[in-house]
Design a protein around this motif. Sequence first.
Motif, PDB file in Angstrom:
ATOM      1  N   VAL A  49     -49.409   2.215   3.509  1.00  0.00           N
ATOM      2  CA  VAL A  49     -49.628   3.666   3.586  1.00  0.00           C
ATOM      3  C   VAL A  49     -50.253   4.184   2.301  1.00  0.00           C
ATOM      4  CG1 VAL A  49     -48.466   5.907   3.718  1.00  0.00           C
ATOM      5  CG2 VAL A  49     -47.838   4.089   5.310  1.00  0.00           C
ATOM      6  N   SER A  50     -49.850   3.625   1.158  1.00  0.00           N
ATOM      7  CA  SER A  50     -50.352   4.113  -0.131  1.00  0.00           C
ATOM      8  C   SER A  50     -51.804   3.712  -0.395  1.00  0.00           C
ATOM      9  CB  SER A  50     -49.460   3.597  -1.267  1.00  0.00           C
ATOM     10  OG  SER A  50     -49.532   2.186  -1.359  1.00  0.00           O
ATOM     11  N   PRO A  53     -56.637   4.880   3.250  1.00  0.00           N
ATOM     12  CA  PRO A  53     -57.015   6.307   3.304  1.00  0.00           C
ATOM     13  C   PRO A  53     -56.741   6.968   4.646  1.00  0.00           C
ATOM     14  CG  PRO A  53     -58.734   4.996   2.253  1.00  0.00           C
ATOM     15  CD  PRO A  53     -57.756   4.021   2.835  1.00  0.00           C
ATOM     16  N   GLN A  56     -53.271   8.592   4.980  1.00  0.00           N
ATOM     17  CA  GLN A  56     -52.841   9.591   4.002  1.00  0.00           C
ATOM     18  C   GLN A  56     -52.588  10.926   4.696  1.00  0.00           C
ATOM     19  OE1 GLN A  56     -52.287   8.676   0.725  1.00  0.00           O
ATOM     20  NE2 GLN A  56     -52.756   6.632   1.486  1.00  0.00           N
ATOM     21  N   THR A  57     -51.591  10.939   5.569  1.00  0.00           N
ATOM     22  CA  THR A  57     -51.236  12.129   6.338  1.00  0.00           C
ATOM     23  C   THR A  57     -49.751  12.405   6.171  1.00  0.00           C
ATOM     24  OG1 THR A  57     -50.735  10.835   8.342  1.00  0.00           O
ATOM     25  CG2 THR A  57     -53.027  11.561   8.040  1.00  0.00           C
ATOM     26  N   TYR A  60     -47.283   9.795   7.806  1.00  0.00           N
ATOM     27  CA  TYR A  60     -47.111   8.517   7.120  1.00  0.00           C
ATOM     28  C   TYR A  60     -46.532   8.693   5.723  1.00  0.00           C
ATOM     29  CZ  TYR A  60     -49.510   6.739  11.121  1.00  0.00           C
ATOM     30  OH  TYR A  60     -49.817   6.435  12.421  1.00  0.00           O
ATOM     31  N   PHE A  61     -46.679   9.869   5.160  1.00  0.00           N
ATOM     32  CA  PHE A  61     -45.965  10.185   3.915  1.00  0.00           C
ATOM     33  C   PHE A  61     -44.459  10.150   4.169  1.00  0.00           C
ATOM     34  CE2 PHE A  61     -43.916  13.603   1.378  1.00  0.00           C
ATOM     35  CZ  PHE A  61     -44.046  13.038   0.113  1.00  0.00           C
ATOM     36  N   SER A  64     -43.347   6.435   4.835  1.00  0.00           N
ATOM     37  CA  SER A  64     -43.167   5.617   3.632  1.00  0.00           C
ATOM     38  C   SER A  64     -41.861   5.951   2.931  1.00  0.00           C
ATOM     39  CB  SER A  64     -44.352   5.811   2.678  1.00  0.00           C
ATOM     40  OG  SER A  64     -44.466   7.159   2.268  1.00  0.00           O
ATOM     41  N   TYR A 138     -49.394  19.119   1.546  1.00  0.00           N
ATOM     42  CA  TYR A 138     -48.688  18.136   0.715  1.00  0.00           C
ATOM     43  C   TYR A 138     -47.507  18.760  -0.029  1.00  0.00           C
ATOM     44  CZ  TYR A 138     -47.661  14.711  -2.885  1.00  0.00           C
ATOM     45  OH  TYR A 138     -47.007  13.827  -3.724  1.00  0.00           O
TER      46      TYR A 138
END
Length: 310
Positions: A49-50, A53, A56-57, A60-61, A64, A138
């Motif tokens: 996930v990190s 690209p 990067q939503t 998935y943040f 993780s 974010y």
Amino acid sequence: MDVSNETTPFEFILLAFSNSNEWNFLLSGFLLITYLFTFMGNILIITFVSIEPSLQTPMYFFLSNLSFLDVCQTTTTIPQIIVHLISGTNAILYERCIMQLFFLVLFIGAEALLLAAMAYDRYVAICNPLHYNVVMNYKFCAQLVSASWLTSSLNATIHTLLTLRLPLCGINKINYFFCDISPLLAISCGDISGNIIAMLAASPVMGIGPGMCVLLSYIHIILRVLKMHSSDGMRKAFSTCASHLTVVLLFYVSSIFQYIRPFSSYSLSKDSKIALFNNILSPLLNPLIYTLRNKDVKEALQKRMMKKIP
């Protein structure tokens, strides 16, 4: 009560372990393999996930962070159980027992709140897609994760402090695989009403509240999906939620059975095995569910693999 009878044990003896060396060897091997798969699976999700690209939503943040919690939860209990099984000793120091209780309650509580945040994320994505990027920015996602950790830390601190004040009268035998709230309450020789009240007071915040948030989110999601005219849209919406809903059901059913039901109905000999199973099952299945059933993750993995093929 005589003060001399309120002595705190230097260590606890965990009675749930079998005296059979053959059984202990088999169980330790199973737990070691399971722990390694759980650890590597969740670490791979965090890493992937990190660096990917397309992942990067917000969803998935949260995923993780869920994987990180699963790694922490299993590391709190499983390695110690393996050591006990291999060494043949089932003693744990009082201080380590209290620390284990604190971190176990912390990680389980944070996961309950995080799963509620993930359900809200799916609700906004499906029921209010035009405003998704504005709502689930974010900063807001980071605030939800931080709130989960802070709230669970406070809850774990309260339960740990209340457990520390319990008189144990020298009793040091626990019919459990690890240190948790219920087995320590069971061996107390004093008034545990304060601990019971704390558990009941925490359940709306740490259990029932997040559970209702998940339930309401998915009721709205299902109603919205049923109104879709496109079968492809319905299939895509359900597929994005199926993984999370599976994880939620596994976690909440086991947690409610373990923590929220009446204390009088506890049977430590039976619950210790169920608790061990719960601490293994959910963290192990989470990475499998999210990778095998998730289209975005599978497509990202395929792209990564194609790039590496000359």
